[in-house]
Design a protein around this motif. Structure first.
Motif, PDB file in Angstrom:
ATOM      1  N   HIS A  76      59.837  -5.306   2.095  1.00  0.00           N
ATOM      2  CA  HIS A  76      59.173  -4.040   1.797  1.00  0.00           C
ATOM      3  C   HIS A  76      59.269  -3.698   0.311  1.00  0.00           C
ATOM      4  N   GLY A  77      59.506  -4.691  -0.513  1.00  0.00           N
ATOM      5  CA  GLY A  77      59.604  -4.458  -1.961  1.00  0.00           C
ATOM      6  C   GLY A  77      61.041  -4.367  -2.411  1.00  0.00           C
ATOM      7  N   LYS A  78      61.697  -3.271  -2.114  1.00  0.00           N
ATOM      8  CA  LYS A  78      63.092  -3.115  -2.525  1.00  0.00           C
ATOM      9  C   LYS A  78      64.034  -3.113  -1.329  1.00  0.00           C
ATOM     10  N   LEU A  79      63.501  -3.462  -0.166  1.00  0.00           N
ATOM     11  CA  LEU A  79      64.365  -3.587   1.005  1.00  0.00           C
ATOM     12  C   LEU A  79      63.774  -4.584   1.983  1.00  0.00           C
ATOM     13  N   TYR A  80      64.659  -5.112   2.831  1.00  0.00           N
ATOM     14  CA  TYR A  80      64.284  -6.100   3.832  1.00  0.00           C
ATOM     15  C   TYR A  80      64.566  -5.544   5.209  1.00  0.00           C
ATOM     16  N   GLU A  81      63.739  -5.946   6.179  1.00  0.00           N
ATOM     17  CA  GLU A  81      63.890  -5.510   7.561  1.00  0.00           C
ATOM     18  C   GLU A  81      63.903  -6.744   8.449  1.00  0.00           C
TER      19      GLU A  81
ATOM     20  N   ALA B 191      63.809   5.440   0.512  1.00  0.00           N
ATOM     21  CA  ALA B 191      62.932   4.391   1.038  1.00  0.00           C
ATOM     22  C   ALA B 191      63.440   3.890   2.387  1.00  0.00           C
ATOM     23  N   VAL B 192      64.754   3.767   2.516  1.00  0.00           N
ATOM     24  CA  VAL B 192      65.352   3.349   3.789  1.00  0.00           C
ATOM     25  C   VAL B 192      65.113   4.434   4.834  1.00  0.00           C
ATOM     26  N   THR B 193      65.305   5.678   4.454  1.00  0.00           N
ATOM     27  CA  THR B 193      65.096   6.791   5.383  1.00  0.00           C
ATOM     28  C   THR B 193      63.665   6.787   5.911  1.00  0.00           C
ATOM     29  N   ARG B 194      62.685   6.575   5.029  1.00  0.00           N
ATOM     30  CA  ARG B 194      61.281   6.547   5.459  1.00  0.00           C
ATOM     31  C   ARG B 194      61.031   5.428   6.469  1.00  0.00           C
ATOM     32  N   LEU B 195      61.561   4.235   6.199  1.00  0.00           N
ATOM     33  CA  LEU B 195      61.360   3.103   7.102  1.00  0.00           C
ATOM     34  C   LEU B 195      62.062   3.340   8.434  1.00  0.00           C
ATOM     35  N   VAL B 196      63.294   3.813   8.397  1.00  0.00           N
ATOM     36  CA  VAL B 196      64.032   4.079   9.636  1.00  0.00           C
ATOM     37  C   VAL B 196      63.305   5.138  10.458  1.00  0.00           C
ATOM     38  N   ARG B 197      62.890   6.197   9.807  1.00  0.00           N
ATOM     39  CA  ARG B 197      62.163   7.265  10.511  1.00  0.00           C
ATOM     40  C   ARG B 197      60.896   6.702  11.163  1.00  0.00           C
ATOM     41  N   LYS B 198      60.155   5.886  10.412  1.00  0.00           N
ATOM     42  CA  LYS B 198      58.924   5.288  10.943  1.00  0.00           C
ATOM     43  C   LYS B 198      59.224   4.443  12.176  1.00  0.00           C
ATOM     44  N   ARG B 199      60.243   3.609  12.109  1.00  0.00           N
ATOM     45  CA  ARG B 199      60.579   2.734  13.239  1.00  0.00           C
ATOM     46  C   ARG B 199      61.059   3.534  14.449  1.00  0.00           C
ATOM     47  N   LEU B 200      61.900   4.528  14.237  1.00  0.00           N
ATOM     48  CA  LEU B 200      62.397   5.328  15.357  1.00  0.00           C
ATOM     49  C   LEU B 200      61.273   6.136  15.988  1.00  0.00           C
ATOM     50  N   GLU B 201      60.349   6.633  15.178  1.00  0.00           N
ATOM     51  CA  GLU B 201      59.207   7.357  15.726  1.00  0.00           C
ATOM     52  C   GLU B 201      58.287   6.428  16.509  1.00  0.00           C
ATOM     53  N   MET B 202      58.140   5.177  16.053  1.00  0.00           N
ATOM     54  CA  MET B 202      57.352   4.192  16.797  1.00  0.00           C
ATOM     55  C   MET B 202      57.977   3.942  18.164  1.00  0.00           C
ATOM     56  N   LEU B 203      59.301   3.801  18.208  1.00  0.00           N
ATOM     57  CA  LEU B 203      59.988   3.567  19.474  1.00  0.00           C
ATOM     58  C   LEU B 203      59.862   4.768  20.404  1.00  0.00           C
ATOM     59  N   ALA B 204      59.892   5.957  19.846  1.00  0.00           N
ATOM     60  CA  ALA B 204      59.776   7.173  20.657  1.00  0.00           C
ATOM     61  C   ALA B 204      58.420   7.233  21.364  1.00  0.00           C
TER      62      ALA B 204
ATOM     63  N   ALA C  38      61.631 -14.133   4.232  1.00  0.00           N
ATOM     64  CA  ALA C  38      60.818 -12.916   4.236  1.00  0.00           C
ATOM     65  C   ALA C  38      59.332 -13.179   4.078  1.00  0.00           C
ATOM     66  N   GLN C  39      58.583 -12.294   4.704  1.00  0.00           N
ATOM     67  CA  GLN C  39      57.141 -12.223   4.547  1.00  0.00           C
ATOM     68  C   GLN C  39      56.839 -10.830   4.013  1.00  0.00           C
TER      69      GLN C  39
ATOM     70  N   VAL D 161      68.151  -3.868   4.756  1.00  0.00           N
ATOM     71  CA  VAL D 161      69.001  -4.153   3.603  1.00  0.00           C
ATOM     72  C   VAL D 161      68.266  -3.817   2.316  1.00  0.00           C
ATOM     73  N   THR D 162      68.884  -2.997   1.485  1.00  0.00           N
ATOM     74  CA  THR D 162      68.296  -2.701   0.180  1.00  0.00           C
ATOM     75  C   THR D 162      68.628  -3.829  -0.786  1.00  0.00           C
ATOM     76  N   ASP D 163      67.687  -4.124  -1.648  1.00  0.00           N
ATOM     77  CA  ASP D 163      67.908  -5.115  -2.699  1.00  0.00           C
ATOM     78  C   ASP D 163      68.468  -4.341  -3.888  1.00  0.00           C
ATOM     79  N   ALA D 164      69.789  -4.152  -3.861  1.00  0.00           N
ATOM     80  CA  ALA D 164      70.446  -3.288  -4.843  1.00  0.00           C
ATOM     81  C   ALA D 164      71.784  -3.889  -5.264  1.00  0.00           C
ATOM     82  N   PRO D 165      72.297  -3.454  -6.405  1.00  0.00           N
ATOM     83  CA  PRO D 165      73.614  -3.926  -6.848  1.00  0.00           C
ATOM     84  C   PRO D 165      74.678  -3.632  -5.786  1.00  0.00           C
ATOM     85  N   GLY D 166      75.569  -4.601  -5.608  1.00  0.00           N
ATOM     86  CA  GLY D 166      76.669  -4.436  -4.670  1.00  0.00           C
ATOM     87  C   GLY D 166      76.392  -4.970  -3.279  1.00  0.00           C
ATOM     88  N   ILE D 167      75.116  -5.268  -2.996  1.00  0.00           N
ATOM     89  CA  ILE D 167      74.779  -5.850  -1.698  1.00  0.00           C
ATOM     90  C   ILE D 167      75.086  -7.341  -1.770  1.00  0.00           C
TER      91      ILE D 167
END
Length: 121
Positions: free
Chosen positions: A71-76, A17-30, A110-111, A92-98
């Motif tokens: 984004h559900g299980k992560l924050y940007e 899920a993080v990879t998808r969001l990062v890829r989307k943002r980097l592609e937007m910047l490109a 968050a919104q 940031v993922t909403d996961a154990p250890g964070i």
């Protein structure tokens, strides 16, 4: 903490899920012709709030980010740090250890990313 500057920094050890969001943002910047407009920080289990603040320049006690999207299980949370639009983006993922304080701060600001009334990305 993972620090992503380009698509080549992504690998299979990063949550899909993080990879998808990062890829989307980097592609937007490109699309703007500049793939160096942001550095993306991804805290991992064991990274403290202080570690993240030091690395990103984000201050959780007095938040300076532009917005926080849930984004559900992560924050940007992006922080624009120069007039040319260069940003540090915290994902940031909403996961154990964070760090629970970090998650608490993000939740408080968050919104929902899919909010139809939002003008955010």
């Amino acid at each position: 903490m993972r620090i992503i500057r380009s698509l080549s920094d992504l690998d299979s050890t990063i949550d899909p899920a993080v990879t998808r969001l990062v890829r989307k943002r980097l592609e937007m910047l490109a699309e703007y012709g500049d793939d160096e407009l942001a550095v993306i920080f991804i805290p991992e289990a064991g990274d403290s709030l202080a570690d993240v603040e030091q690395a990103t320049g984000l201050t959780f006690a007095d938040p300076a980010w532009e917005w926080v999207l849930d984004h559900g299980k992560l924050y940007e949370a992006p922080l624009i740090i120069s007039d040319d639009g260069f940003a540090h983006v915290l994902i940031v993922t909403d996961a154990p250890g964070i760090d629970p304080d970090m998650l608490s701060h993000l939740r408080a600001h968050a919104q929902a990313a899919n909010d139809p009334n939002s003008s955010l990305i």
